[in-house]
Design a protein around this motif. Sequence first.
Motif, mmCIF file in Angstrom:
data_model
loop_
_atom_site.group_PDB
_atom_site.id
_atom_site.type_symbol
_atom_site.label_atom_id
_atom_site.label_comp_id
_atom_site.label_asym_id
_atom_site.label_seq_id
_atom_site.Cartn_x
_atom_site.Cartn_y
_atom_site.Cartn_z
ATOM 1 N N GLU A 1 89.452 -10.284 -30.733
ATOM 2 C CA GLU A 1 89.100 -9.455 -31.888
ATOM 3 C C GLU A 1 89.742 -9.956 -33.173
ATOM 4 O O GLU A 1 89.179 -9.794 -34.265
ATOM 5 C CB GLU A 1 89.486 -7.993 -31.636
ATOM 6 N N SER B 1 78.670 -1.998 -35.124
ATOM 7 C CA SER B 1 78.631 -1.429 -33.772
ATOM 8 C C SER B 1 79.498 -2.211 -32.797
ATOM 9 O O SER B 1 79.286 -2.128 -31.577
ATOM 10 C CB SER B 1 77.180 -1.391 -33.273
ATOM 11 N N ASP B 2 80.444 -2.973 -33.305
ATOM 12 C CA ASP B 2 81.343 -3.739 -32.451
ATOM 13 C C ASP B 2 82.211 -2.789 -31.635
ATOM 14 O O ASP B 2 82.543 -1.679 -32.069
ATOM 15 C CB ASP B 2 82.210 -4.663 -33.311
ATOM 16 N N GLU B 3 82.598 -3.246 -30.469
ATOM 17 C CA GLU B 3 83.422 -2.407 -29.590
ATOM 18 C C GLU B 3 84.843 -2.249 -30.097
ATOM 19 O O GLU B 3 85.537 -1.303 -29.719
ATOM 20 C CB GLU B 3 83.445 -3.015 -28.182
ATOM 21 N N SER B 4 85.298 -3.145 -30.953
ATOM 22 C CA SER B 4 86.657 -3.094 -31.473
ATOM 23 C C SER B 4 86.705 -2.253 -32.742
ATOM 24 O O SER B 4 85.875 -2.414 -33.653
ATOM 25 C CB SER B 4 87.160 -4.505 -31.766
#
Length: 479
Positions: free
Chosen positions: A118, A151-154
């Motif tokens: 990330e 919309s990134d998971e991080s």
Amino acid sequence: ELFKSLQTEMEPDILAVVMESATDAAEEELGLQGATADDAEVEHVRQVLEREIVSGQGYLARFAPLLKHICSSPQLYPCHRIQNAAVLALCKFMLVSSTLCEDNIQLLFTLLEKSTDEKTRCNIMILLHDLIIRFPNLLVNWTNKIYARLSDESVKVRSTTIRVLTNLILNDMVKVKGNISELAGCLEDEDPKIRSLTKLFFAELSKKSNAIYNVMADIISHLSDPETGRSKDHFQSIMKYLFEFIDKDKQAESLVEKLCHRFRATRCDRQWHDLSFCLSLLSYSEKTLKKLLDNIACYHDKLADTEVYSNFNLIVEKARKNVKSEDLLNDFETKLRFCHDKAGGDGSAGTDEILSQMKDLIIKPPPPPATRQTRARGRKKKESSSEEEEEEEEPAARTTKPVRRGQPGKRKQPVSSTESDDDLELPNIQNNTASSAEDSDDFEISVRTSGRAGRKKPPPPAAAKSKSKPVTSSRRSKR
């Protein structure tokens, strides 16, 4: 020596003019030369950056292939620190040369999507901000990839992306239309820090004239799409916040027309509900409500749905606070009820039939409250109408009677229609001469006693002496 000789020979005024003109010509020539020199210097620096610093035979140019090899081979170099350092160095090389940037831009966005670190993704996002400012034309087609990181998971990547996009959009480096709905979706992010950053962005964007209004239709269209997978509660919460910035009547009027036309492009009930909910959030003036009524053909068939019909009833209740025209409100409410009943029936009524029947609806305003004058006039009209009806039922053959002296205002009483021609007495034609003589004697006596010769009363006609039946008391009371 020449200057001194000229100074002694020429007059002081002429010398001052010559010196001033010579000075102006010299400054103008030096200015042109300075501008040309600046342009040539800028062009030389650009050529050096493009061909000699990070490419060609320069010293740093030897490291460019190595950096590209490390970034494109994460399996050979799995260490995150090495990968992060190589990405930072490659992005800085790309900031120097547009040719190098164009050759490696696709590799950079591939790393932004597929890197497992990330921190590396955050660094790429920060450096993309500088690359867009440095070479905006090269990255104009890659903005969709930047919005995708929302919309990134991080959480760190999402917050970094919001900061980068906020700076670029407010400085007019990135177009707002197209992908702004993804940024609006962050208003319902699970992280409170991201929600606050997104609200701050829209608050700053609202300070620009018509900025939020211009993108509102696109936001509604994208967020109401069932393929996005956004829940109805999240959609309504986002719309409630954004519609607070629509505070002008012209914006509301234009937005009503746009949303009404979008009803025709809907594919499912969820989109009907979302559009009608958005319409219920607007503030309605008389012009806005009239615009909604004029476009009823776009959504009349959707009023069979209970939720859509309830949202339009909310519009009517909200409009009653600002709209003073009761006729317009009653007309709109009646047509809504009519379309709801027709569309929710057995389904036999088609669109054309409903619209044709709806045009025939004429809403009459309630009569004004009756006053004392109107009540008195009403009673007089009733009495006259009843008298006329009685006269029509019982037509009478009216006979004229001479008006007696002392009673000038008395009306002539009509003869009852029940009398027949046999009851009337005809004058005696044979005794006409005798009767006229008697009448003349009476006339002379009346003139002598009164002393008023100017008012000669002619003898009464023979027909007036005919006997007629007196008018009944009931007829007199009715008159």
